[in-house]
Write an enzyme that holds these catalytic residues in place. Structure first.
Site, PDB file in Angstrom:
ATOM      1  N   ASP A 130      -9.634  34.203  43.487  1.00 15.22           N
ATOM      2  CA  ASP A 130      -8.940  33.771  42.273  1.00 15.22           C
ATOM      3  C   ASP A 130      -9.360  34.704  41.141  1.00 15.22           C
ATOM      4  OD1 ASP A 130      -7.418  32.293  40.496  1.00 15.22           O
ATOM      5  OD2 ASP A 130      -8.808  30.602  40.392  1.00 15.22           O
ATOM      6  N   PHE A 145      -5.481  30.434  37.461  1.00 15.41           N
ATOM      7  CA  PHE A 145      -4.623  29.718  38.410  1.00 15.41           C
ATOM      8  C   PHE A 145      -3.938  30.647  39.414  1.00 15.41           C
ATOM      9  CE2 PHE A 145      -3.785  27.583  34.105  1.00 15.41           C
ATOM     10  CZ  PHE A 145      -4.992  26.907  34.116  1.00 15.41           C
ATOM     11  N   HIS A 146      -4.729  31.540  40.040  1.00 10.46           N
ATOM     12  CA  HIS A 146      -4.186  32.485  41.010  1.00 10.46           C
ATOM     13  C   HIS A 146      -4.880  32.363  42.367  1.00 10.46           C
ATOM     14  CE1 HIS A 146      -2.962  35.385  37.485  1.00 10.46           C
ATOM     15  NE2 HIS A 146      -2.187  34.310  37.558  1.00 10.46           N
ATOM     16  N   PRO A 147      -5.014  31.185  42.957  1.00  8.78           N
ATOM     17  CA  PRO A 147      -5.691  31.100  44.255  1.00  8.78           C
ATOM     18  C   PRO A 147      -4.860  31.739  45.365  1.00  8.78           C
ATOM     19  CG  PRO A 147      -4.711  28.984  43.704  1.00  8.78           C
ATOM     20  CD  PRO A 147      -4.561  29.857  42.496  1.00  8.78           C
TER      21      PRO A 147
END
Length: 553
Positions: free
Chosen positions: A310, A485-487
């Site tokens: 992330d 919020f980039h998993p």
């Protein structure tokens, strides 16, 4: 065509960023009967469509799964909210709307990991362009031959300029240039180094999510069925001479359990959190973990839920003088009324804002041959997401490490299909990530100290100039860092013999027939930028491969 309401050719699980495109592509052939299942509801909440409405969609049970991370040692014991879209359009209904592909080297690396040239940048570029509708290619637009080689027109995924400018951000961009960051006129041609305003997924000042772009046009097709507000509890399998085959899924629809079957394939598009969670609930994952929960092991795949990556951003807040920022405009009823009237009449102004307007990509040090930092710069400031704006004029410059070396995991700890998984990103767990965090804060200070920004007399409010050493800045990053919020990466692809791979180069689950994954979880490494549009590209490729497999039988 089979009219049985429980039997389909394809079942797509998750009507988010990838799932909406997938359903559109698979149902384009009228001979394919497609079921699209989404746990969330319709995207008819008005704040989804007004760009600034992301403030009211994140951490809202109507639109968000409302996950939280486990307490993070690298964040000095803090737990973070971890938004994931639970609505038609998924994260494209609640995200920052930034259109960003990443860097060419990201995809060339993927191609080397899986030993398949289909993932090289030039081949991925064609899939980005296939669904793109870019403003530069509009009739009468500012396209030129160079941009025409990189951007598509006539696709479903609209990309536009932002509909506002801020003088204080323009001057921050000039300061970035003085600090050695060149101007960019396009972040999406394979090398995103530079500073510019972000392009956004909007149409005429409204959010353009994947439900509007891909799903709504396809819902008129009689061969596409949408079940929203439907929970998938587990995948179903049969043992064959070639190993397990995915037959369909057990779902709860309108309060009643139901079984659905797929004649050809089940496609997981539930995201980097949802897909590994469902696989583990269904018996695919690390065998010991599943056995400890009393789950029958269908396939021992150790990589399911591992390799979580992330982007962790570190926010610097600068109080400024002689500047108009949103803090001042939105502090009075008259200012708020003006904002609302401008949007109502022209679809411009602060209500049309993406969460971040100005972007920059640069290097944290000369050790890196490529940009490894990304900035999201905003003409506003607050203590934390969801809290009031500060009562003084200020800007926020958030910076993230594009290529973290820390790796986390997603694991269920219950057989309950409605229980949230344990999400452990393991931020700042490597020396390199802590060093990049410290260096990135120094780069921010260097930009703010340039002559182009001097007239604002910037004062560093957060984190504060008293923090200077590597140790102090790394510890500080743990105190104030937060996810953007980039998993990705939790069902990553790999070549034969890779014990941590979950899918092969064509996104088929290893050792299981009839099951593919097409979402951000398949990324071996995170892209060097925002992850929504790369997820669409992944779905575009997967859909084509699925249709090719169908036509060959």
């Amino acid at each position: 065509m089979n009219n049985d309401n429980n039997h389909f050719d394809y079942i797509v699980i998750g009507a988010g960023t990838a799932g909406c495109l997938m359903a559109n592509r698979l149902s384009a052939d009228p001979n394919h009967r497609v079921l699209l299942i989404e746990a969330g509801g319709r995207d008819n909440y008005h704040w989804i469509h007004v760009p600034v409405g992301y403030l009211y969609c994140i951490d809202n049970p109507r639109t968000d799964w409302r996950y939280r991370t486990a307490p993070e040692p690298g964040l000095n014991g803090r737990s973070l909210i971890y938004p994931r879209g639970r609505v038609l359009g998924g994260c494209s209904s609640i995200n920052g709307m930034i259109y960003m592909r990443g860097q060419a080297r990201d995809y060339d690396h993927w191609a080397s990991v899986v030993d398949d040239p289909a993932w090289r940048w030039q081949n991925c570029l064609a899939d980005f362009m296939r669904h793109e509708n870019h403003y530069r290619q509009d009739p009468g637009g500012d396209a030129d031959a160079e941009h025409g080689d990189f951007h598509g027109h006539g696709g479903e995924w609209r990309v536009e300029k932002q509909r506002l400018k801020w003088p204080v951000l323009d001057d921050f961009a000039r300061a970035a240039e003085q600090a050695g960051i060149p101007r960019s006129d396009d972040f999406n041609r394979g090398d995103n180094e530079g500073v510019a305003y972000f392009e956004v997924n909007q149409r005429g000042g409204w959010r353009w999510n994947t439900a509007k772009a891909f799903l709504r046009p396809a819902l008129s097709r009689p061969n596409l069925t949408l079940w929203h507000s439907t929970q998938v509890e587990a995948l179903r399998f049969a043992q064959t001479s070639d190993g397990p085959r995915c037959l369909g899924a057990d779902v709860v629809r309108r309060g009643r359990p139901r079984q659905v079957s797929a004649r050809r394939e089940v496609v997981l598009c539930a995201g980097a959190i949802g897909s590994p969670r469902l696989l583990q609930l269904s018996g695919i994952g690390p065998a010991r973990q599943l056995e400890n929960l009393g789950i029958k092991v269908v396939k021992d795949l150790r990589g399911v839920g591992e390799n979580l990556q992330d982007h962790l951003q570190i926010r610097s807040v600068y109080r400024v003088s002689n500047a108009l920022t949103l803090n001042a405009i939105a502090s009075t009823l008259r200012g708020k009324a003006g904002i609302g009237w401008e949007y109502l009449t022209r679809r411009t102004g602060p209500m049309s804002m993406a969460p971040s307007q100005l972007g920059a990509f640069t290097r944290s040090s000369s050790d890196y041959a490529h940009p490894n930092l990304q900035y999201h710069v905003q003409p506003l400031s607050l203590e934390a997401f969801g809290q009031p704006l500060h009562p003084y004029p200020a800007i926020t410059a958030s910076v993230c490490n594009l290529n973290p070396t820390s790796r986390g995991r997603v694991r269920i700890d219950s057989r309950d299909p409605c229980a949230a998984p344990i999400i452990s990103p393991c931020y700042l767990s490597t020396d390199e990530d802590r060093r990049v965090a410290a260096d990135s804060l120094r780069i921010t200070r260097r930009i703010a100290a340039q002559p182009a920004f001097a007239r604002y007399a910037p004062q560093e409010i957060k984190p504060g100039v008293k923090y200077r050493t590597d140790e102090e800045l790394a510890r500080l990053a743990g105190d104030i860092g937060t996810t953007i919020f980039h998993p990705v990466g939790t069902t990553r692809m790999g070549r034969a013999g890779d014990s941590q791979a979950v899918v092969d180069a064509r996104l088929r689950v290893i050792g299981v027939s009839g099951l593919r994954i097409a979402d951000a979880g398949i990324m071996p490494t995170i892209t060097s930028g925002n992850t929504n549009s790369p997820t669409l590209m992944i779905a575009e490729k997967a859909a084509r491969w699925i249709l090719e497999a169908a036509s060959s039988h």
